[in-house]
Design a protein around this motif. Structure first.
Motif, mmCIF file in Angstrom:
data_model
loop_
_atom_site.group_PDB
_atom_site.id
_atom_site.type_symbol
_atom_site.label_atom_id
_atom_site.label_comp_id
_atom_site.label_asym_id
_atom_site.label_seq_id
_atom_site.Cartn_x
_atom_site.Cartn_y
_atom_site.Cartn_z
ATOM 1 N N ASP A 140 0.743 -0.940 0.511
ATOM 2 C CA ASP A 140 -0.036 0.125 -0.133
ATOM 3 C C ASP A 140 1.074 1.193 -0.343
ATOM 4 O OD1 ASP A 140 -2.473 0.777 0.170
ATOM 5 O OD2 ASP A 140 -2.501 0.753 2.262
ATOM 6 N N ASP A 141 0.106 2.229 -0.976
ATOM 7 C CA ASP A 141 0.412 3.411 -0.586
ATOM 8 C C ASP A 141 2.033 3.753 -1.090
ATOM 9 O OD1 ASP A 141 -1.230 4.468 1.128
ATOM 10 O OD2 ASP A 141 -0.418 3.781 2.640
ATOM 11 N N GLU A 164 -3.942 4.729 -6.745
ATOM 12 C CA GLU A 164 -5.202 5.610 -5.623
ATOM 13 C C GLU A 164 -5.595 6.611 -6.053
ATOM 14 O OE1 GLU A 164 -2.792 4.226 -2.397
ATOM 15 O OE2 GLU A 164 -4.238 3.901 -1.266
HETATM 16 MG MG MG Z 1 -3.331 3.771 -0.315
#
Ligand code: MG
Ligand code: C2E
Ligand code: MG
Length: 415
Positions: free
Chosen positions: A323-324, A379
């Protein structure tokens, strides 16, 4: 010297050194003694003295006393290994008691700055607890000795203390909200750009606070992570997500979409975490490949643990996403060893698609993901232009307000 009671000169032990270089380094400056000797009967500090420093008692015994209505009252006796005079140093108040050597004593001086530095670095809640205890002790002492000196009204909490207690209050409330099942799990759709169909969802927790309104997970998840409270929160989210998968299956959603859950560092540190997740799935007869785990990039520093998690998840067909990606401790080394199934490109890169540099960089990341046989999810996709560029660059999935905001399961079912 140093504000001690006049007439009582401690004998000092100096650091021994014949090194002329060291001597010239110190120059004519008075050398700080390693420790200080006090003869029996000497007053080390007296009630009312300014807070000049604290001491660690190396040897000997010290009596602590105060004057009560003109009479001396002994509060206690201190010995080796104990701290002396630290209270006045912590809250920078005059000494509330007199310390007298009962026997010959050797003390190591602790500078106020040494405490100050550690107190500043300490957890604000721990600091607030300490100050609260100190204030209470001082007020009790003042009442006992009759030296009230106008301290009867409660002292106002400092803004810093108020902030720390606010955190503790929020934590208690979060615990209660968890028990009362007031945390809501919302689903945000993740779209397969090529086909335009919703491939799955990310589960995002929400706390609808009766007075504060919606509390952002970036606030309360961080708070929960500071204590073990994140474990029941994480377990609650997992259980809710599995219930949602059951409901989606019951309503005939075929193929069954996946739901991704965010994991925190504390959860990752639990040795039986994967087993617990599998228990949730097994008890509902759900296939493990419908649950995805998201691990934020900054947690990936713990290679061994993440490698173990990936192995265990892959053995049962469960996917794990990084993630990220591109934020925080950005570093490509994890991708060298850890075979994530999916990379989630941080929203800051999606926002940068309005600049040639951003497009160039995302293009390279898309190529990298393809080369690693990894799905890429962008995202924070908010505009058609961003999605069009992502499509052109070959990015597989988009998540963001353009596709849909995080919504309740009921809204997903009504779509
Ligand atoms: Mg994220
Ligand atoms: P995340 O995992 O990176 O989740 C994506 C965040 O981006 C979510 O914020 C989501 O609402 C927001 N978002 C999605 N699309 C858009 C968009 O188009 N524009 C903008 N500006 N924002 C968008 P949210 O829900 O506030 O969650 C923040 C973070 O809290 C999450 O970041 C995740 O790290 C954490 N979190 C949320 N739920 C949980 C949970 O159940 N457990 C754990 N451990 N962490 C969670
Ligand atoms: Mg996430």
């Amino acid at each position: 010297m140093r504000g001690w009671i006049a007439g009582v000169r401690p004998i000092t032990i100096l650091p021994l050194s014949n090194d002329p270089a060291l001597a010239s380094l110190w120059g004519s400056r008075a050398l700080q003694p390693y420790s200080e000797l006090f003869e029996a009967g000497h007053v080390i500090f007296a009630e009312g003295d300014p807070p000049s420093g604290a001491f660690l008692i190396e040897s000997g015994r010290i009596e602590v006393s105060t004057m009560q209505l003109g009479e001396r009252r002994v509060l206690g006796e201190l010995g080796p290994g104990m701290l002396l005079g630290e209270m006045a140093v912590i809250d920078d108040s005059p000494r509330t008691a007199t310390a007298r050597a009962l026997t010959a004593c050797r003390l190591t001086r602790i500078d106020a700055a040494q405490f100050a530095e550690r107190l500043t670095a300490a957890d604000p809640v721990v600091r607030a607890l300490l100050m609260s205890q100190l204030t209470r002790y001082r007020s009790t002492l003042a009442t006992l000795t009759g030296n009230g000196s106008g301290r009867n009204s409660p002292p106002a909490a400092s803004p810093e203390d108020a902030g720390a207690f606010d955190k503790i209050r929020l934590e208690s409330e979060l615990r209660a909200a968890l028990e009362r099942k007031e945390l809501e799990v919302r689903l945000q759709p993740i779209e397969e750009i090529e086909s335009g169909r919703v491939a799955g969802y990310e589960a995002l927790v929400r706390w609808q606070h009766p007075e504060r309104g919606a509390v952002s997970p970036s606030e309360f998840i961080r708070l929960a992570e500071e204590t073990s409270l994140i474990l029941p929160v994480g377990d609650y989210v997992l259980a809710r997500v599995c219930d949602m998968l059951v409901e989606l299956r019951r309503r005939g959603r075929r193929p069954l979409p996946f739901i991704a859950v965010n994991l925190s560092a504390r959860q990752l540190a639990e040795p039986d975490m994967v087993e617990r997740i599998l228990d949730h799935l097994r008890s509902r007869d759900l296939p493990p490949d419908r649950l995805k785990l998201e691990i934020t990039e900054s947690l990936v520093l713990d290679y061994v643990r993440i490698a173990d998690l990936l192995t265990r998840c892959h053995a049962v067909g469960m996917h794990v996403a990084l993630d990220d990606f591109g934020t925080g401790y950005s570093n490509l080394a994890p991708l060298l060893t850890l075979d994530f199934d999916q990379i989630k490109l941080d929203a800051s890169f999606t926002r940068a698609l309005d600049r040639p540099r951003g497009v160039a960089l995302v293009g390279v990341i898309v190529a990298m993901a393809r080369a690693l046989d990894c799905d890429l999810v962008a995202e924070g996709v908010e505009t058609r232009e961003q999605r069009a560029i992502l499509h052109r660059l070959g990015c597989h999935y988009a998540q963001g307000w353009l596709v849909g905001k995080p919504v309740a399961l009921a809204d997903v079912l009504n779509d």
